[in-house]
Design a protein around this motif. Structure first.
Motif, mmCIF file in Angstrom:
data_model
loop_
_atom_site.group_PDB
_atom_site.id
_atom_site.type_symbol
_atom_site.label_atom_id
_atom_site.label_comp_id
_atom_site.label_asym_id
_atom_site.label_seq_id
_atom_site.Cartn_x
_atom_site.Cartn_y
_atom_site.Cartn_z
ATOM 1 N N ASP A 55 1.857 1.270 4.591
ATOM 2 C CA ASP A 55 2.781 2.395 4.419
ATOM 3 C C ASP A 55 3.570 2.019 3.178
ATOM 4 O OD1 ASP A 55 4.954 4.348 6.488
ATOM 5 O OD2 ASP A 55 5.346 3.773 4.426
ATOM 6 N N LEU A 56 3.582 2.907 2.205
ATOM 7 C CA LEU A 56 4.155 2.566 0.914
ATOM 8 C C LEU A 56 5.601 2.078 1.017
ATOM 9 C CD1 LEU A 56 2.872 2.637 -1.874
ATOM 10 C CD2 LEU A 56 4.152 4.737 -2.295
ATOM 11 N N SER A 57 6.306 2.550 2.052
ATOM 12 C CA SER A 57 7.717 2.178 2.173
ATOM 13 C C SER A 57 7.893 0.683 2.385
ATOM 14 C CB SER A 57 8.372 2.951 3.311
ATOM 15 O OG SER A 57 7.925 2.494 4.558
ATOM 16 N N ARG B 255 9.523 -1.479 -0.348
ATOM 17 C CA ARG B 255 10.972 -1.652 -0.506
ATOM 18 C C ARG B 255 11.457 -2.965 0.087
ATOM 19 N NH1 ARG B 255 15.260 1.202 -2.793
ATOM 20 N NH2 ARG B 255 16.332 1.189 -0.787
ATOM 21 N N ASN C 139 -6.901 6.828 -7.945
ATOM 22 C CA ASN C 139 -7.162 6.874 -9.382
ATOM 23 C C ASN C 139 -6.573 5.667 -10.098
ATOM 24 O OD1 ASN C 139 -4.301 7.572 -9.928
ATOM 25 N ND2 ASN C 139 -4.888 9.416 -8.798
ATOM 26 N N GLU C 140 -6.939 5.546 -11.397
ATOM 27 C CA GLU C 140 -6.529 4.393 -12.196
ATOM 28 C C GLU C 140 -5.016 4.319 -12.356
ATOM 29 O OE1 GLU C 140 -8.589 6.957 -12.768
ATOM 30 O OE2 GLU C 140 -9.635 6.663 -14.650
ATOM 31 N N GLY C 141 -4.376 5.489 -12.466
ATOM 32 C CA GLY C 141 -2.924 5.495 -12.652
ATOM 33 C C GLY C 141 -2.226 4.815 -11.480
ATOM 34 N N THR C 142 -2.744 5.079 -10.286
ATOM 35 C CA THR C 142 -2.148 4.481 -9.094
ATOM 36 C C THR C 142 -2.446 2.984 -9.019
ATOM 37 O OG1 THR C 142 -2.244 6.592 -7.944
ATOM 38 C CG2 THR C 142 -2.072 4.628 -6.565
ATOM 39 N N TRP D 79 -0.113 1.290 -11.478
ATOM 40 C CA TRP D 79 1.283 1.229 -11.035
ATOM 41 C C TRP D 79 1.445 0.145 -9.968
ATOM 42 C CZ3 TRP D 79 4.315 1.774 -6.686
ATOM 43 C CH2 TRP D 79 5.684 1.861 -6.916
ATOM 44 N N ARG E 195 1.294 -3.313 -11.531
ATOM 45 C CA ARG E 195 2.554 -3.681 -12.197
ATOM 46 C C ARG E 195 3.602 -4.103 -11.176
ATOM 47 N NH1 ARG E 195 1.378 0.734 -15.512
ATOM 48 N NH2 ARG E 195 2.849 2.119 -14.467
ATOM 49 N N ASP F 231 0.851 12.088 -5.825
ATOM 50 C CA ASP F 231 0.161 10.857 -6.194
ATOM 51 C C ASP F 231 1.053 9.925 -7.026
ATOM 52 O OD1 ASP F 231 -2.358 9.285 -6.607
ATOM 53 O OD2 ASP F 231 -1.911 9.778 -8.700
ATOM 54 N N ILE F 232 1.020 8.651 -6.685
ATOM 55 C CA ILE F 232 1.840 7.659 -7.388
ATOM 56 C C ILE F 232 1.510 7.626 -8.880
ATOM 57 C CG2 ILE F 232 2.312 5.186 -7.625
ATOM 58 C CD1 ILE F 232 1.615 4.845 -4.707
ATOM 59 N N GLY F 233 0.219 7.616 -9.179
ATOM 60 C CA GLY F 233 -0.193 7.537 -10.580
ATOM 61 C C GLY F 233 0.292 8.743 -11.374
ATOM 62 N N ALA G 249 4.067 8.554 -11.872
ATOM 63 C CA ALA G 249 4.392 7.603 -12.941
ATOM 64 C C ALA G 249 4.144 8.243 -14.302
ATOM 65 C CB ALA G 249 3.555 6.326 -12.769
ATOM 66 N N ALA H 107 10.771 4.837 1.962
ATOM 67 C CA ALA H 107 9.755 5.510 1.145
ATOM 68 C C ALA H 107 10.426 6.460 0.157
ATOM 69 C CB ALA H 107 8.777 6.268 2.046
ATOM 70 N N ASN I 236 13.523 6.484 -0.989
ATOM 71 C CA ASN I 236 14.271 5.759 -2.023
ATOM 72 C C ASN I 236 13.338 5.094 -3.035
ATOM 73 O OD1 ASN I 236 16.874 6.452 -1.211
ATOM 74 N ND2 ASN I 236 16.897 4.853 0.363
ATOM 75 N N LEU I 237 12.173 4.661 -2.566
ATOM 76 C CA LEU I 237 11.193 4.080 -3.482
ATOM 77 C C LEU I 237 10.756 5.121 -4.522
ATOM 78 C CD1 LEU I 237 9.198 1.506 -3.867
ATOM 79 C CD2 LEU I 237 7.528 3.008 -2.813
ATOM 80 N N TYR I 238 10.430 6.328 -4.052
ATOM 81 C CA TYR I 238 10.008 7.391 -4.979
ATOM 82 C C TYR I 238 11.164 7.810 -5.893
ATOM 83 C CZ TYR I 238 5.528 8.094 -2.573
ATOM 84 O OH TYR I 238 4.269 7.934 -2.053
ATOM 85 N N GLU J 121 13.784 5.908 -6.869
ATOM 86 C CA GLU J 121 14.096 4.855 -7.853
ATOM 87 C C GLU J 121 12.972 4.661 -8.864
ATOM 88 O OE1 GLU J 121 15.062 1.428 -5.506
ATOM 89 O OE2 GLU J 121 16.765 2.477 -4.586
ATOM 90 N N SER J 122 11.728 4.736 -8.391
ATOM 91 C CA SER J 122 10.609 4.446 -9.282
ATOM 92 C C SER J 122 10.321 5.585 -10.244
ATOM 93 C CB SER J 122 9.346 4.155 -8.462
ATOM 94 O OG SER J 122 9.564 3.085 -7.570
ATOM 95 N N PHE J 123 10.471 6.832 -9.778
ATOM 96 C CA PHE J 123 10.015 7.968 -10.587
ATOM 97 C C PHE J 123 11.102 9.016 -10.835
ATOM 98 C CE2 PHE J 123 6.488 6.587 -7.701
ATOM 99 C CZ PHE J 123 5.798 5.830 -8.644
#
Lengths: 300, 331
Positions: free
Chosen positions: A95-97, A100, A118-121, A124, A127, B97-99, B102, B126, B128-130, B132-134
């Motif tokens: 879970d992406l959270s 944090r 995808n590559e962008g993800t 990221w 990094r 999408d994260i990519g 970004a 989750a 706050n992550l989005y 702060e990051s984007f």
């Protein structure tokens, strides 16, 4: 290309968990992800087995990571994620959270429940500290190849879902509880009755899905047995095997034998799997870009 | 007053929604960059620019959903969708999408970013992550949360929240569901479709109507009865328990749609900024009727008055309505 055993999706007894990881410690797999990723309510029943299992796996020369939950909503579940980080092993983020809770610069893995398409993800996540990503099960081979290449350039090992019922969905609602006319909060841990999940069939009697608490999986057992060479050529770093009841050690050994004989000179892996998992249907549609439940191999 | 965010699958629906009192309209381009990629729906670049001009002239905003997950090796299609939405004057883009987030944060720093429900950001970490990051400014919450949980989330975040109040109901965490591609090869995340009509087949078998999705039987209804569309998670299936006792029924969810009208005051109190109506695939007449009813409801909530009763009875007729996960017992 080597083998990773993913975290077990099902609710097993502490004793089953102990025996499973003890046996796994001596199999030819390179790494193991351990922990609860489906339902936090199950964890108190078997979490005391985790330290011993980790020790046995490390002693067996395996890399070990601990998984986050796939759907984190409650406060105590967020707190649990901090506890995972404190274990000192790589955390597999499902879970992406969970990110944090992982300090910047700390390496982590990414599990199949995070949307990496995808590559962008990939870039990221790299990094941010990802060193290993298991792609979502629904990705087809061309996407896998592109992402394996992007991963290699960014220093990320890319895995694919290679064996086991594919996790298709996760919900706030518990279907095991619903099937017994209970709500999630009063589930009485009924998912423990079905250590490989509960069958869902169509009204005309075709095997379709599997429910496992808040999770829904395919009924057919995914296997990339027919695509192993293509995945290797695509630059995939590891195949992920997902635990099931039965002789899972033998399943892992069968995959290892197939990897060791890239020319296909060894025993036929699909035939081996049919022998080891009697009654199971298999599928490989996702990796072929076809209907997920379909299979390229001949019917049993 | 809470902002009313309304669907438009066509320029005509956009104009109808504006006229009916929508504060904001959301729509998408006619390709696989949006999660309602249905034949005959959605906007060309010119139509979007005209729609934005029409909405802005009448004080309404336009949000562009670019909320599928860009295909590996083919991200340019999604990147150009973001650039074209900004060029058309969109007030925000709705991304998952994260990519892509970004990319948008880096290349389009002045474009307002909303987090799509397809990102399924279900807790403050989750969100706050989005944020702060984007630099995400608003998050559309997944339909797995109770009203109390939404209130608790709002206490821990600094961005706006938007919640669905009417229309189709996903029972799975959105954007994390591959049921459709397991049965048909086409998924919301990759193709912008769920249980696509192209894979639906109806047949009459022994006096009953059968609806299939791909190879799988989803519904069997008596002849003459209203047959619901065979959306996979609303299907009727059987399941044996460990002792072999078989249950038959809607194992995941009944063929019900979401109606949280009566929860609008509670959602307002929970700190929700915007209410969203599902249904970009719906007709202009449907959109106008629902938007009018919900505009009256948010105005009533704003004045502290009770919710108008029975406004949408006709639209949910023949179909059960549920408040979904907003009520804890649903789980």
């Amino acid at each position: 290309m080597d083998l990773t055993v993913g975290s077990n999706a099902f609710f097993w007894t502490a004793e089953t968990v102990r025996d499973f990881y003890d046996a796994l410690a001596t199999t030819p797999v390179s790494r193991v992800v351990i922990g609860e990723w489906v339902c936090s309510k199950r964890l108190p029943f078997w979490q005391d087995e985790i330290p011993g299992a980790v020790e046995a796996l490390l002693a067996g020369g395996k890399e070990v990571a601990v998984t986050s939950l796939a759907l984190i909503t409650l406060k105590r579940e967020r707190k649990q994620t901090d506890d995972l980080v404190a274990m000192g092993l790589p955390v597999e983020v499902n879970d992406l959270s969970a990110l944090r809770h992982i300090p910047e610069g700390t390496p982590f893995w990414v599990g199949p429940m995070v949307n990496v398409y995808n590559e962008g993800t990939v870039n990221w996540l790299a990094r941010r500290g990802a060193t290993r990503i298991c792609l979502p099960p629904e990705l087809p081979l061309p996407a896998i190849a592109t992402l394996a290449k992007a991963g290699a350039e960014a220093g990320v090992a890319v895995e694919v879902w290679a064996h086991g019922r594919a996790p298709l969905a996760i919900s706030g609602r518990c279907y095991h509880a619903r099937l017994t006319d209970r709500a999630k909060d009063s589930c009485q841990f009924v998912c423990g009755d079905d250590p490989d999940g509960r069958d869902v069939d169509t009204l005309d009697g075709h095997a379709f899905l599997t429910v496992n608490g808040v999770q829904t999986l395919g009924r057919a057992v995914t296997t990339v047995a027919r695509q192993i060479n293509a995945l290797r050529e695509a630059g995939v770093a590891a195949l992920r095997l997902s635990p099931h009841v039965g002789d899972f050690v033998a399943v892992a050994e069968a995959y290892a034998a197939r990897l060791a004989a890239p020319d296909g000179s060894g025993p036929d892996l699909v035939a081996e799997l049919r022998r080891l998992m009697p009654g199971a249907e298999f599928c490989d549609g996702f990796v072929r870009g076809d209907v997920g439940s379909s299979f390229s191999g001949a019917a049993a | 007053m809470m902002e009313l965010v309304c669907p438009a699958g066509t320029p005509a629906a956009l104009r109808a929604a504006v006229e009916a009192g929508a504060h904001a309209i959301y729509c998408g381009f006619a390709d696989e960059t949006n999660a309602r990629n249905f034949p005959g729906l959605n906007f060309s670049r010119e139509e979007l620019a005209e729609g934005v001009a029409h909405a802005h002239a009448r004080g309404a905003k336009v949000l562009v959903a670019i909320n599928t997950f860009p295909r590996a090796g083919d991200q340019a299609l999604w990147h150009s969708a973001v650039a074209d939405a900004e060029a058309a004057g969109a007030d925000a883009v709705i991304l998952a999408d994260i990519g892509l987030l970004a990319h948008a944060a880096e290349k389009h720093p002045n474009l307002r970013l909303h987090l799509s429900v397809q990102a399924a950001a279900a807790n403050p970490d989750a969100i706050n992550l989005y944020a702060e990051s984007f630099g995400v400014r608003r998050v559309v919450l997944p339909r797995v949360l109770t009203v109390d949980e939404i209130a608790a989330i709002n206490r821990e975040i600094d961005v706006e929240t938007e919640v669905f109040v009417f229309g189709g109901l996903c029972v799975m965490a959105e954007g994390r569901c591959a049921l459709s591609s397991y049965a048909t090869g086409k998924s919301p995340n990759m193709n912008g479709v769920c249980s696509p009509a192209s894979h639906v087949a109806y047949a009459e078998v022994n006096g009953a109507q059968e609806a299939r999705l791909g190879d799988f039987l989803i519904h069997r209804t008596p002849k003459g009865a209203v047959a619901p569309y065979p959306t996979l998670c609303k299907g009727c299936f059987t399941s044996p328990d460990a002792k072999g006792e078989v249950q038959t029924g809607h194992i995941f969810e009944d063929p019900a749609s979401l109606d949280a009208t009566r929860l609008i005051p509670a959602l307002q109190k929970a700190g929700v900024t915007a209410l969203k109506i599902e249904g970009r695939q719906r007709s202009r007449a449907y959109v106008a009727q629902v938007v009018r009813a919900f505009r009256a409801a948010v105005e009533a909530a704003d004045r502290g008055q009770p919710m108008p009763e029975g406004l949408l009875a006709k639209l949910t007729e023949g179909q059960a309505a549920t408040t979904g996960a907003y009520a804890k017992t649903w789980r």
